[in-house]
Enzyme design. Structure first.
Site, PDB file in Angstrom:
ATOM      1  N   GLY A 159       0.918  -1.143   0.000  1.00 14.73           N
ATOM      2  CA  GLY A 159       0.000   0.000   0.000  1.00 14.73           C
ATOM      3  C   GLY A 159       0.943   1.174   0.000  1.00 14.73           C
ATOM      4  CB  THR A 160       2.904   2.075  -2.101  1.00 20.13           C
ATOM      5  OG1 THR A 160       4.076   2.800  -2.322  1.00 20.13           O
ATOM      6  CG2 THR A 160       2.226   1.843  -3.427  1.00 20.13           C
ATOM      7  CB  THR A 161       2.713   7.409  -2.353  1.00 18.64           C
ATOM      8  OG1 THR A 161       1.842   7.427  -1.243  1.00 18.64           O
ATOM      9  CG2 THR A 161       2.394   8.559  -3.270  1.00 18.64           C
ATOM     10  CG  ASP A 199       5.583   4.802   0.265  1.00 17.20           C
ATOM     11  OD1 ASP A 199       5.281   4.238   1.332  1.00 17.20           O
ATOM     12  OD2 ASP A 199       5.295   4.328  -0.855  1.00 17.20           O
ATOM     13  N   GLY A 228      -1.785   5.958  -1.598  1.00 22.21           N
ATOM     14  CA  GLY A 228      -1.559   7.357  -1.249  1.00 22.21           C
ATOM     15  C   GLY A 228      -1.806   8.318  -2.380  1.00 22.21           C
TER      16      GLY A 228
END
Lengths: 233, 198
Positions: free
Chosen positions: A33-35, A50, A164
Site C-alpha cells: 500500500g503505497t505512493t 515511499d 496514497g
C-alpha cells in the site's frame, strides 16, 4: 539488485485458526500500500516512491525500495501485493533481458510496458498489481506508462499510483506543467510523495527517487528529517 | 470545505447531488445552509439526513439565541449538530462543516464527523471529493491569508476536486462571512480555473 530480496517478509499463514493472543497482522498478506509516481521531462523521466511495506497494521519494512530496475534504462514502480508485483517484475526482467540480447540493443520502454500488460491482463483475476513503467529509450526519449489493476496500459506524462495517490491528484493537477527540468521534476515528486505520506497510513518512511536519462540512472533518497514540511493543523 | 482568513471565514462546496452514484439528480443544489446571520453549515453524506438534522439544529439554535438575548456563538451551532449526530449515530449518515464569525472568538471553522466528533481547525475539507485535494490543501494553506487569497484557495481546491471526483461537480458555491455579514458568491462551471486538463 539486492533490494528486491529485502522485502521477502510475505508469510501467508496456512494455519486457519487465529487465536486471540496473536496480533492480526501475522496472518495478513504483505502489501505495498503505497505512493508511487513517475514524471516525464525533456530527456528522461523521474520516478519516485515511499518506502513502507505493511502486513495489516505492522510495518514489515520501513525502508523498502519500490523502484525496481527492469533493464539498464527502464524502471518500474510497484504497488499492490508485494508478492504479485515481485513475481511479475522478475518475469518481465527475464523476458526483456532475453529480448534485448536478441535485438542487440537497448529495449524500448513501450516493450517493457506491454510485457507488464500481458502478464497483468492474462492473470487479472488472480493478481493485485498496480505498476508504473518508466524509462528512457532512443526512439521516444523519456516515457511513462501506467499499468493499473486490471491490466490496461496507457502512456501518460505524469502517472501516480498506490493508495496514497488519491490524496495528491489535486496537487499534481495544479502543480505539474509540461516542459519542466529534471531538478523541478525531482522537487515536484519529493513534495507530492511527502504530502501523500502525511495523509496515507500505508505510505511513509523515506522518499526514494531515480532520474533516468540517456546518460544513466541517478538515485536519490530523501530521509525523514529532510522531507519538505507543510502546514500541519 | 471551509477556511479561515484574516478577518473572516470562507465556506464553499460543489453543487452536485447523485442517486446511487450514477445519475445526477441535481446539478445546482446549494449545500451551504444558513443557520444564523453569520453562521453557515455545509452538509456531507446523506443529504436527506443532513437536511433533517440541520432543520432541527437551526430551530434549537434560534431558540437558544432568543433565550440568551444575543447572537449565538459558532461553537453553539456546531455543538448542537454534534449532539444530534452523536446521539443518533446508528441511524444517521451525515457530517457537517460549521463556519462563521462571532464577536467573542472571531472567525472559526468546526467539523462534526460522521460519528459525532467535534473539532476546530484553521481549515477543513470533507466529502467524497476531499480525498483528492488533501495534498493540494496541505501544501497551499497559509495562516492569515487575505480575503482574495482565501477565495482563490477555495475556488482552486473545489475545481481540482470536481475535476477528479465523479460525484462532485456543477457550480462552486462560496460564502464569505465577516463581521460585516455574509456574502454569497457563485462561480459557474465554465468560469472555474482549469488545471492542465489533458
Amino acid at each position: 539488485m539486492a533490494a528486491a530480496a529485502t522485502m521477502m517478509f510475505g508469510q501467508e499463514q496456512m494455519v486457519s485458526s487465529n487465536n486471540d493472543m496473536a496480533p492480526d497482522w501475522t496472518s495478513k498478506e504483505v502489501s505495498t500500500g503505497t505512493t508511487i509516481m513517475a514524471v516525464e521531462y525533456d530527456g528522461g523521466v523521474v520516478v519516485g516512491a515511499d518506502s513502507r511495506t505493511t502486513t495489516g497494521a505492522y510495518i514489515a519494512n520501513r525502508v523498502t525500495d519500490k523502484l525496481t530496475p527492469i533493464h539498464d534504462r527502464i524502471f518500474c514502480c510497484r504497488s499492490g501485493s508485494a508478492a504479485d508485483t515481485q513475481a511479475i517484475a522478475d518475469m518481465v526482467t527475464y523476458q526483456l533481458g532475453f529480448h534485448s540480447i536478441e535485438l542487440d540493443e537497448l529495449p524500448k520502454v513501450e516493450t517493457a510496458a506491454n510485457l507488464f500488460k500481458a502478464s497483468c491482463y492474462r492473470y487479472r483475476e488472480e493478481l493485485t498489481a498496480g505498476i508504473i513503467v518508466a524509462g528512457w529509450d532512443k526512439r521516444r526519449g523519456g516515457q511513462v506508462y501506467s499499468v493499473p489493476i486490471g491490466g490496461m496500459c496507457v502512456r501518460q506524462q505524469v502517472s501516480i499510483g498506490g493508495s496514497g495517490s488519491s490524496y495528491i491528484y489535486g496537487f499534481m493537477d495544479a502543480n505539474y506543467k509540461p516542459g519542466m527540468t529534471k531538478e523541478q521534476c525531482m522537487e515536484l515528486v519529493t513534495n507530492a510523495v511527502s504530502l501523500a505520506m502525511e495523509r496515507d497510513g500505508s505510505s511513509g518512511g523515506v522518499v526514494r527517487l531515480a532520474a533516468i536519462s540517456e546518460s544513466g540512472v541517478e538515485r536519490r533518497v530523501v530521509l525523514g528529517g529532510q522531507l519538505p514540511k507543510f502546514f500541519t493543523h | 470545505m471551509a477556511v479561515t482568513f484574516d478577518g473572516g471565514v470562507i465556506i464553499g462546496s460543489d453543487s452536485r447531488a447523485t442517486r446511487g452514484g450514477e445519475e445526477v439528480s441535481s446539478k445546482t443544489i446549494n449545500k451551504l445552509v444558513q443557520v444564523h446571520q453569520r453562521i453557515f453549515c455545509c452538509m456531507a453524506g446523506s443529504l436527506a439526513d443532513a437536511q433533517a438534522v440541520l432543520k432541527t439544529a437551526s430551530f434549537q439554535l434560534n431558540l437558544h439565541s432568543v433565550q440568551m438575548e444575543a447572537p449565538p456563538r459558532v461553537i453553539a451551532a456546531a455543538s448542537l449538530l454534534r449532539k444530534l449526530c452523536y446521539h443518533n449515530k446508528d441511524e444517521l449518515q451525515a457530517g457537517f462543516i460549521t463556519a462563521g464569525w462571532d464577536p467573542q472568538k472571531g472567525p472559526q471553522v468546526y467539523v462534526v464527523s460522521l460519528g459525532g466528533m467535534l473539532i476546530s481547525q484553521p481549515f477543513t475539507i470533507a466529502g467524497s471529493g476531499s480525498t483528492y485535494i488533501y495534498g493540494y490543501t496541505d501544501a497551499k494553506y497559509r495562516p492569515h491569508m487575505t480575503r482574495e487569497e482565501g477565495l482563490q484557495f477555495v475556488t482552486n481546491a473545489l475545481a481540482l476536486a470536481m475535476g477528479r471526483d465523479n460525484v462532485s461537480g456543477g457550480v462552486a458555491h462560496l460564502v464569505v462571512i465577516t463581521e460585516e455579514g455574509a456574502e454569497h458568491v457563485v462561480i459557474p462551471g465554465n468560469k472555474l480555473p482549469k488545471f492542465h486538463d489533458e
